[in-house]
Motif scaffolding. Structure first.
Motif, short mmCIF file in Angstrom:
data_model
loop_
_atom_site.label_atom_id
_atom_site.label_comp_id
_atom_site.label_asym_id
_atom_site.label_seq_id
_atom_site.Cartn_x
_atom_site.Cartn_y
_atom_site.Cartn_z
N GLY A 22 0.81 -1.22 0.00
CA GLY A 22 0.00 0.00 0.00
C GLY A 22 0.83 1.26 0.00
N THR A 23 1.87 1.29 0.83
CA THR A 23 2.70 2.50 0.88
C THR A 23 3.51 2.66 -0.39
N THR A 24 3.91 1.55 -0.99
CA THR A 24 4.64 1.63 -2.25
C THR A 24 3.74 2.17 -3.36
N LEU A 25 2.51 1.67 -3.41
CA LEU A 25 1.57 2.15 -4.42
C LEU A 25 1.18 3.61 -4.17
N PHE A 26 1.18 4.03 -2.91
CA PHE A 26 0.89 5.42 -2.60
C PHE A 26 1.94 6.34 -3.24
N GLY A 27 3.17 5.86 -3.35
CA GLY A 27 4.22 6.61 -4.01
C GLY A 27 3.95 6.82 -5.49
N ALA A 28 3.12 5.98 -6.07
CA ALA A 28 2.78 6.11 -7.48
C ALA A 28 2.01 7.40 -7.75
N VAL A 29 1.28 7.89 -6.75
CA VAL A 29 0.54 9.14 -6.92
C VAL A 29 1.49 10.29 -7.21
N SER A 30 2.58 10.37 -6.46
CA SER A 30 3.54 11.46 -6.70
C SER A 30 4.24 11.30 -8.04
N VAL A 31 4.47 10.06 -8.46
CA VAL A 31 5.10 9.82 -9.77
C VAL A 31 4.17 10.27 -10.89
N LEU A 32 2.87 9.99 -10.74
CA LEU A 32 1.91 10.44 -11.75
C LEU A 32 1.87 11.96 -11.84
N LYS A 33 1.94 12.63 -10.70
CA LYS A 33 1.98 14.10 -10.69
C LYS A 33 3.25 14.60 -11.37
N GLN A 34 4.36 13.90 -11.11
CA GLN A 34 5.64 14.28 -11.72
C GLN A 34 5.58 14.12 -13.23
N VAL A 35 4.96 13.05 -13.71
CA VAL A 35 4.81 12.83 -15.16
C VAL A 35 3.98 13.95 -15.77
N LYS A 36 2.87 14.28 -15.12
CA LYS A 36 2.00 15.34 -15.63
C LYS A 36 2.74 16.67 -15.71
N THR A 37 3.48 17.00 -14.67
CA THR A 37 4.25 18.25 -14.65
C THR A 37 5.32 18.25 -15.73
N ALA A 38 6.03 17.12 -15.85
CA ALA A 38 7.11 17.02 -16.83
C ALA A 38 6.58 17.16 -18.26
N ARG A 39 5.42 16.55 -18.51
CA ARG A 39 4.85 16.64 -19.85
C ARG A 39 4.37 18.06 -20.16
N SER A 40 3.77 18.72 -19.17
CA SER A 40 3.28 20.07 -19.42
C SER A 40 4.42 21.07 -19.59
N GLU A 41 5.55 20.81 -18.91
CA GLU A 41 6.71 21.69 -19.03
C GLU A 41 7.68 21.22 -20.12
N ARG A 42 7.36 20.12 -20.74
CA ARG A 42 8.22 19.51 -21.77
C ARG A 42 9.65 19.31 -21.25
N ASP A 43 9.73 18.81 -20.03
CA ASP A 43 11.01 18.58 -19.37
C ASP A 43 11.38 17.10 -19.50
N THR A 44 12.25 16.80 -20.45
CA THR A 44 12.62 15.42 -20.74
C THR A 44 13.33 14.75 -19.57
N LEU A 45 14.19 15.49 -18.90
CA LEU A 45 14.93 14.92 -17.78
C LEU A 45 13.99 14.57 -16.62
N MET A 46 13.03 15.42 -16.32
CA MET A 46 12.07 15.14 -15.26
C MET A 46 11.18 13.96 -15.66
N LEU A 47 10.84 13.87 -16.92
CA LEU A 47 10.04 12.75 -17.41
C LEU A 47 10.81 11.43 -17.29
N ALA A 48 12.08 11.46 -17.64
CA ALA A 48 12.91 10.26 -17.50
C ALA A 48 13.01 9.83 -16.04
N ASP A 49 13.16 10.80 -15.14
CA ASP A 49 13.21 10.49 -13.71
C ASP A 49 11.91 9.83 -13.26
#
Length: 79
Positions: A22-49
């Protein structure tokens, strides 16, 4: 039994494994937010992370599920 040995026993229990999943999957929420931010900012390095973080989450959950199955194999009632 000391508190430390109780904590180690809980970590190897089914309840502890479910909690870890459960706690590991909870971390997926922040990763999804990071993907969304990286895509909107077109930040390839953040997307790779974010992609590598997601891969780590998937791997971690797979290891925990395997551990859960091993704990189930030890259960006499499960066969």
């Amino acid at each position: 039994m000391s508190n430390l040995s109780k904590a180690k026993g809980f970590k190897k229990s089914k309840a502890g494994t479910y909690l870890s999943i459960g706690t590991t999957l909870f971390g997926a929420v922040s990763v999804l937010k990071q993907v969304k931010t990286a895509r909107s900012e077109r930040d390839t390095l953040m997307l790779a992370d974010a992609v590598f973080s997601a891969a780590a989450i998937v791997t971690g959950v797979a290891v925990l599920v395997r551990e859960l199955r091993r704990l189930g194999d030890d259960d006499v009632l499960l066969g």
